[in-house]
Design a protein around this motif. Structure first.
Motif, PDB file in Angstrom:
ATOM      1  N   GLN A 158      24.647 -22.220  -9.061  1.00  0.00           N
ATOM      2  CA  GLN A 158      25.489 -21.496  -7.885  1.00  0.00           C
ATOM      3  C   GLN A 158      24.504 -20.682  -7.224  1.00  0.00           C
ATOM      4  O   GLN A 158      23.551 -20.146  -7.772  1.00  0.00           O
ATOM      5  N   ILE A 159      24.464 -20.852  -5.956  1.00  0.00           N
ATOM      6  CA  ILE A 159      23.716 -19.725  -5.079  1.00  0.00           C
ATOM      7  C   ILE A 159      24.746 -19.148  -4.086  1.00  0.00           C
ATOM      8  O   ILE A 159      25.600 -19.644  -3.388  1.00  0.00           O
ATOM      9  N   HIS A 160      24.714 -17.691  -4.051  1.00  0.00           N
ATOM     10  CA  HIS A 160      25.642 -16.846  -3.198  1.00  0.00           C
ATOM     11  C   HIS A 160      25.043 -16.380  -1.920  1.00  0.00           C
ATOM     12  O   HIS A 160      25.747 -16.086  -1.158  1.00  0.00           O
ATOM     13  N   TYR A 161      23.695 -16.423  -1.832  1.00  0.00           N
ATOM     14  CA  TYR A 161      23.031 -15.820  -0.799  1.00  0.00           C
ATOM     15  C   TYR A 161      21.562 -16.259  -0.967  1.00  0.00           C
ATOM     16  O   TYR A 161      20.790 -16.424  -1.994  1.00  0.00           O
ATOM     17  N   ILE A 162      20.988 -16.676   0.480  1.00  0.00           N
ATOM     18  CA  ILE A 162      19.868 -16.777   0.640  1.00  0.00           C
ATOM     19  C   ILE A 162      19.293 -16.035   1.618  1.00  0.00           C
ATOM     20  O   ILE A 162      19.756 -16.138   2.992  1.00  0.00           O
ATOM     21  N   GLY A 163      18.201 -15.058   1.546  1.00  0.00           N
ATOM     22  CA  GLY A 163      17.716 -14.137   2.568  1.00  0.00           C
ATOM     23  C   GLY A 163      16.293 -14.602   3.100  1.00  0.00           C
ATOM     24  O   GLY A 163      15.705 -14.853   2.095  1.00  0.00           O
ATOM     25  N   LEU A 164      15.955 -14.679   4.329  1.00  0.00           N
ATOM     26  CA  LEU A 164      14.628 -14.919   4.799  1.00  0.00           C
ATOM     27  C   LEU A 164      14.194 -13.807   5.702  1.00  0.00           C
ATOM     28  O   LEU A 164      15.163 -13.206   6.359  1.00  0.00           O
ATOM     29  N   ARG A 165      12.967 -13.190   5.177  1.00  0.00           N
ATOM     30  CA  ARG A 165      12.489 -12.217   6.125  1.00  0.00           C
ATOM     31  C   ARG A 165      11.343 -12.379   6.710  1.00  0.00           C
ATOM     32  O   ARG A 165      10.585 -13.166   6.104  1.00  0.00           O
ATOM     33  N   GLY A 166      11.149 -12.097   7.895  1.00  0.00           N
ATOM     34  CA  GLY A 166       9.951 -12.388   8.668  1.00  0.00           C
ATOM     35  C   GLY A 166      10.133 -12.180  10.131  1.00  0.00           C
ATOM     36  O   GLY A 166      10.758 -11.224  10.494  1.00  0.00           O
ATOM     37  N   GLU A 167       9.368 -12.831  11.016  1.00  0.00           N
ATOM     38  CA  GLU A 167       9.476 -12.551  12.515  1.00  0.00           C
ATOM     39  C   GLU A 167       9.679 -13.885  13.188  1.00  0.00           C
ATOM     40  O   GLU A 167       9.361 -14.982  12.522  1.00  0.00           O
ATOM     41  N   ALA A 168      10.503 -13.956  14.433  1.00  0.00           N
ATOM     42  CA  ALA A 168      10.492 -14.953  15.052  1.00  0.00           C
ATOM     43  C   ALA A 168       9.739 -14.834  16.018  1.00  0.00           C
ATOM     44  O   ALA A 168       9.528 -14.094  16.868  1.00  0.00           O
ATOM     45  N   THR A 169       9.025 -16.346  16.694  1.00  0.00           N
ATOM     46  CA  THR A 169       8.025 -16.105  17.772  1.00  0.00           C
ATOM     47  C   THR A 169       8.833 -16.290  19.084  1.00  0.00           C
ATOM     48  O   THR A 169       8.148 -16.034  19.978  1.00  0.00           O
ATOM     49  N   GLN A 170       9.887 -16.630  19.086  1.00  0.00           N
ATOM     50  CA  GLN A 170      10.875 -16.972  20.299  1.00  0.00           C
ATOM     51  C   GLN A 170      10.398 -18.018  21.281  1.00  0.00           C
ATOM     52  O   GLN A 170      10.624 -18.276  22.220  1.00  0.00           O
ATOM     53  N   LEU A 171       9.335 -18.969  20.349  1.00  0.00           N
ATOM     54  CA  LEU A 171       8.852 -19.992  21.153  1.00  0.00           C
ATOM     55  C   LEU A 171       9.659 -21.466  20.522  1.00  0.00           C
ATOM     56  O   LEU A 171       9.617 -21.637  19.330  1.00  0.00           O
ATOM     57  N   LYS A 172      10.501 -22.027  21.569  1.00  0.00           N
ATOM     58  CA  LYS A 172      11.315 -23.372  21.143  1.00  0.00           C
ATOM     59  C   LYS A 172      10.160 -24.305  20.690  1.00  0.00           C
ATOM     60  O   LYS A 172       9.043 -24.646  21.236  1.00  0.00           O
ATOM     61  N   ARG A 173      10.628 -25.143  19.675  1.00  0.00           N
ATOM     62  CA  ARG A 173       9.908 -26.286  19.246  1.00  0.00           C
ATOM     63  C   ARG A 173       9.665 -27.303  20.347  1.00  0.00           C
ATOM     64  O   ARG A 173       8.518 -27.907  20.505  1.00  0.00           O
ATOM     65  N   ASP A 174      10.619 -27.535  21.140  1.00  0.00           N
ATOM     66  CA  ASP A 174      10.288 -28.331  22.438  1.00  0.00           C
ATOM     67  C   ASP A 174       9.285 -28.070  23.141  1.00  0.00           C
ATOM     68  O   ASP A 174       8.527 -28.574  23.918  1.00  0.00           O
ATOM     69  N   VAL A 175       9.185 -26.781  23.502  1.00  0.00           N
ATOM     70  CA  VAL A 175       8.129 -25.976  24.518  1.00  0.00           C
ATOM     71  C   VAL A 175       6.878 -26.220  23.608  1.00  0.00           C
ATOM     72  O   VAL A 175       5.665 -26.611  24.476  1.00  0.00           O
ATOM     73  N   VAL A 176       6.747 -26.244  22.478  1.00  0.00           N
ATOM     74  CA  VAL A 176       5.527 -26.182  21.617  1.00  0.00           C
ATOM     75  C   VAL A 176       5.054 -27.756  22.069  1.00  0.00           C
ATOM     76  O   VAL A 176       3.855 -27.985  22.324  1.00  0.00           O
ATOM     77  N   ALA A 177       5.960 -29.006  21.844  1.00  0.00           N
ATOM     78  CA  ALA A 177       5.588 -30.099  22.002  1.00  0.00           C
ATOM     79  C   ALA A 177       5.032 -30.321  23.250  1.00  0.00           C
ATOM     80  O   ALA A 177       4.200 -31.189  23.525  1.00  0.00           O
ATOM     81  N   THR A 178       5.618 -29.873  24.602  1.00  0.00           N
ATOM     82  CA  THR A 178       5.163 -30.273  25.809  1.00  0.00           C
ATOM     83  C   THR A 178       3.760 -29.648  26.058  1.00  0.00           C
ATOM     84  O   THR A 178       2.932 -30.192  26.578  1.00  0.00           O
ATOM     85  N   ILE A 179       3.734 -28.369  25.424  1.00  0.00           N
ATOM     86  CA  ILE A 179       2.212 -27.718  25.690  1.00  0.00           C
ATOM     87  C   ILE A 179       1.130 -28.777  24.881  1.00  0.00           C
ATOM     88  O   ILE A 179       0.199 -28.651  25.560  1.00  0.00           O
ATOM     89  N   VAL A 180       1.200 -29.025  23.775  1.00  0.00           N
ATOM     90  CA  VAL A 180       0.443 -29.895  22.984  1.00  0.00           C
ATOM     91  C   VAL A 180       0.312 -30.922  23.823  1.00  0.00           C
ATOM     92  O   VAL A 180      -0.961 -31.609  24.126  1.00  0.00           O
ATOM     93  N   TYR A 181       1.416 -31.696  24.299  1.00  0.00           N
ATOM     94  CA  TYR A 181       1.156 -32.974  25.192  1.00  0.00           C
ATOM     95  C   TYR A 181       0.420 -32.693  26.311  1.00  0.00           C
ATOM     96  O   TYR A 181      -0.523 -33.683  26.537  1.00  0.00           O
ATOM     97  N   GLU A 182       0.226 -31.615  27.051  1.00  0.00           N
ATOM     98  CA  GLU A 182      -0.324 -31.266  28.243  1.00  0.00           C
ATOM     99  C   GLU A 182      -1.829 -31.071  28.098  1.00  0.00           C
ATOM    100  O   GLU A 182      -2.611 -31.520  28.847  1.00  0.00           O
ATOM    101  N   LEU A 183      -1.976 -30.381  26.896  1.00  0.00           N
ATOM    102  CA  LEU A 183      -3.411 -30.279  26.713  1.00  0.00           C
ATOM    103  C   LEU A 183      -4.135 -31.336  26.015  1.00  0.00           C
ATOM    104  O   LEU A 183      -5.345 -31.195  26.179  1.00  0.00           O
TER     105      LEU A 183
END
Length: 204
Positions: A158-183
């Motif tokens: 049984q798992i009642h809770y999973i918590g993740l702590r950290g920071e969000a970069t606010q960079l969407k994955r599709d944006v990253v893919a586009t940047i890599v492709y252009e470079l």
């Protein structure tokens, strides 16, 4: 059960500002071997609600304590720690193995792959323990897969809770893919006279 207001929360850096709960793509969260389909979504909630299981909890199928939880994010995140609240009477998971950015893996994959990090867990019924990540390995995380191979001896996990702590970069994955492709250089953009003879000459 009402959600708790934890006055000590800021003292050990579990404040809402550090919680990645709002950055989890909850509709796409899934689990393998869950007894009730979709119940995995109930374990992701605000920190102050970590002990409130009125909305349900994740439980494995009877006689098979292994669980695999897939957690995608709405933007890339950096993960500092993971907290897991399991059930009582031996149903808490006793080990956790973590994979990053590996969509669609199954139990066979998880058992044969080298995790980014793994922990031996203790029964954390009050949710006060956090497992620190090797932070440098948990950068640019688009999805997290948690493998719980065993528990403390019960027939189900049984798992009642999973918590993740950290920071969000606010960079969407599709944006990253586009940047890599252009470079990425395109050899067809750098033709030289050597191309006419069937060879390719690198242009600095």
């Amino acid at each position: 059960m009402a959600c708790l207001h934890d006055h000590s929360c800021e003292d050990h850096d579990c404040a809402a500002d550090w919680s990645l709960y709002k950055h989890i793509d909850l509709p796409k969260v899934s689990a393998l071997n869950e007894a009730v389909h979709g119940s995995v979504k109930s374990v992701f909630k605000a920190w102050e609600c970590r002990l409130d299981s009125s909305g349900g909890y994740l439980e494995s199928n009877d006689g098979d304590p292994e669980l695999l939880v897939f957690i995608p994010f709405t933007s890339d995140v950096k993960i500092k720690s993971i907290s897991v609240v399991g059930g009582a009477d031996g149903t808490s998971p006793s080990k956790m193995r973590v994979f990053i950015n590996r969509d669609g893996i199954d139990f066979s994959d998880a058992q044969n792959m080298q995790p980014v990090q793994e922990w031996d867990l203790v029964e954390n019924l009050q949710g006060v323990l956090e497992y620190q990540t090797r932070y440098s390995r948990f950068q640019g995380v688009a999805s997290l897969t948690l493998h719980f191979p065993e528990n403390f001896g019960a027939e189900t996990t049984q798992i009642h809770y999973i918590g993740l702590r950290g920071e969000a970069t606010q960079l969407k994955r599709d944006v990253v893919a586009t940047i890599v492709y252009e470079l990425m250089p395109n050899p067809s953009d750098h033709k030289t006279p050597a191309d006419a003879g069937g060879g390719f000459s690198h242009v600095e």
